[in-house]
Motif scaffolding. Structure first.
Motif, PDB file in Angstrom:
ATOM      1  N   UNK A 109      33.692  29.012   8.633  1.00  0.00           N
ATOM      2  CA  UNK A 109      32.488  29.514   9.243  1.00  0.00           C
ATOM      3  C   UNK A 109      32.737  29.060  10.737  1.00  0.00           C
ATOM      4  N   UNK A 110      33.982  28.555  11.383  1.00  0.00           N
ATOM      5  CA  UNK A 110      34.425  27.654  12.375  1.00  0.00           C
ATOM      6  C   UNK A 110      33.261  26.816  13.585  1.00  0.00           C
ATOM      7  N   UNK A 111      32.957  26.571  14.301  1.00  0.00           N
ATOM      8  CA  UNK A 111      32.846  25.823  15.465  1.00  0.00           C
ATOM      9  C   UNK A 111      32.194  26.646  16.848  1.00  0.00           C
ATOM     10  N   UNK A 112      30.991  26.522  16.949  1.00  0.00           N
ATOM     11  CA  UNK A 112      30.400  27.165  17.764  1.00  0.00           C
ATOM     12  C   UNK A 112      29.864  25.922  18.991  1.00  0.00           C
ATOM     13  N   UNK A 113      30.225  26.494  20.420  1.00  0.00           N
ATOM     14  CA  UNK A 113      29.545  25.262  21.150  1.00  0.00           C
ATOM     15  C   UNK A 113      28.383  26.013  22.171  1.00  0.00           C
TER      16      UNK A 113
ATOM     17  N   UNK B  47      26.271  21.871   2.853  1.00  0.00           N
ATOM     18  CA  UNK B  47      25.971  23.110   2.654  1.00  0.00           C
ATOM     19  C   UNK B  47      26.849  23.744   2.490  1.00  0.00           C
ATOM     20  N   UNK B  48      27.215  24.746   1.315  1.00  0.00           N
ATOM     21  CA  UNK B  48      28.106  26.049   1.691  1.00  0.00           C
ATOM     22  C   UNK B  48      28.726  26.190   2.611  1.00  0.00           C
ATOM     23  N   UNK B  49      28.105  26.239   3.776  1.00  0.00           N
ATOM     24  CA  UNK B  49      28.445  27.199   4.571  1.00  0.00           C
ATOM     25  C   UNK B  49      29.121  26.082   5.887  1.00  0.00           C
ATOM     26  N   UNK B  50      29.664  25.095   5.537  1.00  0.00           N
ATOM     27  CA  UNK B  50      30.149  23.734   5.847  1.00  0.00           C
ATOM     28  C   UNK B  50      31.640  23.809   4.752  1.00  0.00           C
ATOM     29  N   UNK B  51      32.974  23.725   6.029  1.00  0.00           N
ATOM     30  CA  UNK B  51      34.147  23.861   4.794  1.00  0.00           C
ATOM     31  C   UNK B  51      34.204  21.608   4.502  1.00  0.00           C
ATOM     32  N   UNK B  52      34.881  21.232   3.843  1.00  0.00           N
ATOM     33  CA  UNK B  52      35.029  20.296   3.247  1.00  0.00           C
ATOM     34  C   UNK B  52      35.726  19.324   4.305  1.00  0.00           C
ATOM     35  N   UNK B  53      36.820  20.137   5.257  1.00  0.00           N
ATOM     36  CA  UNK B  53      36.474  19.282   6.162  1.00  0.00           C
ATOM     37  C   UNK B  53      36.931  19.953   7.442  1.00  0.00           C
ATOM     38  N   UNK B  54      36.379  20.568   7.764  1.00  0.00           N
ATOM     39  CA  UNK B  54      34.816  20.999   8.491  1.00  0.00           C
ATOM     40  C   UNK B  54      35.839  21.128  10.334  1.00  0.00           C
ATOM     41  N   UNK B  55      36.172  19.921  10.980  1.00  0.00           N
ATOM     42  CA  UNK B  55      36.761  19.523  12.049  1.00  0.00           C
ATOM     43  C   UNK B  55      36.237  18.433  12.574  1.00  0.00           C
ATOM     44  N   UNK B  56      36.188  17.571  13.768  1.00  0.00           N
ATOM     45  CA  UNK B  56      35.969  15.767  14.552  1.00  0.00           C
ATOM     46  C   UNK B  56      35.836  15.942  15.647  1.00  0.00           C
ATOM     47  N   UNK B  57      35.104  14.627  15.686  1.00  0.00           N
ATOM     48  CA  UNK B  57      34.759  14.758  17.281  1.00  0.00           C
ATOM     49  C   UNK B  57      35.327  13.345  17.742  1.00  0.00           C
TER      50      UNK B  57
END
Length: 116
Positions: free
Chosen positions: A81-85, A55-65
């Motif tokens: 758009x960041x990550x919310x926990x 989805x466009x709201x997710x960056x190509x390289x958004x993050x990792x676990x």
């Protein structure tokens, strides 16, 4: 429970050392889950990511676990758009079973695998 939310069978854990399961909670998309073993699990829109959230709201390289036995954390890779926990915007956060994660329009939950 519907056909899109059938639980994992015990047999799928035999050859994999899954520590956690990341599950998609969004009502408007088909259910998805990812087995998280020790190591790095990259999140993004690109097809070369393990956890693809298209989805466009997710960056190509958004993050990792990152999973290291009992330690699990999520890291934002300077996404748009960041990550919310659990409702809090984070750059990096330790996770626990039951924590809710929002990445773009996607809502997810982390669950510890109960080894019998």
């Amino acid at each position: 429970m519907n056909n899109d939310t059938v639980p994992f069978e015990d047999s799928i854990f035999i050859n994999q050392e899954a520590k956690y399961i990341l599950s998609l909670l969004n009502d408007d998309t088909k259910s998805s889950s990812w087995l998280l073993t020790n190591g790095i699990h990259k999140i993004g829109r690109l097809e070369n990511k393990e956890i693809i959230l298209d989805d466009i709201t997710v960056s190509r390289n958004h993050g990792f676990i990152s999973v290291d036995d009992e330690d699990i954390k999520i890291i934002d890779e300077k996404s748009t758009n960041g990550i919310f926990v659990n409702g809090q915007l984070i750059e990096e956060a330790n996770l626990m079973s039951g924590f809710r994660i929002q990445i773009g329009k996607f809502n997810l939950i982390i669950t510890k695998v109960d080894k019998k």
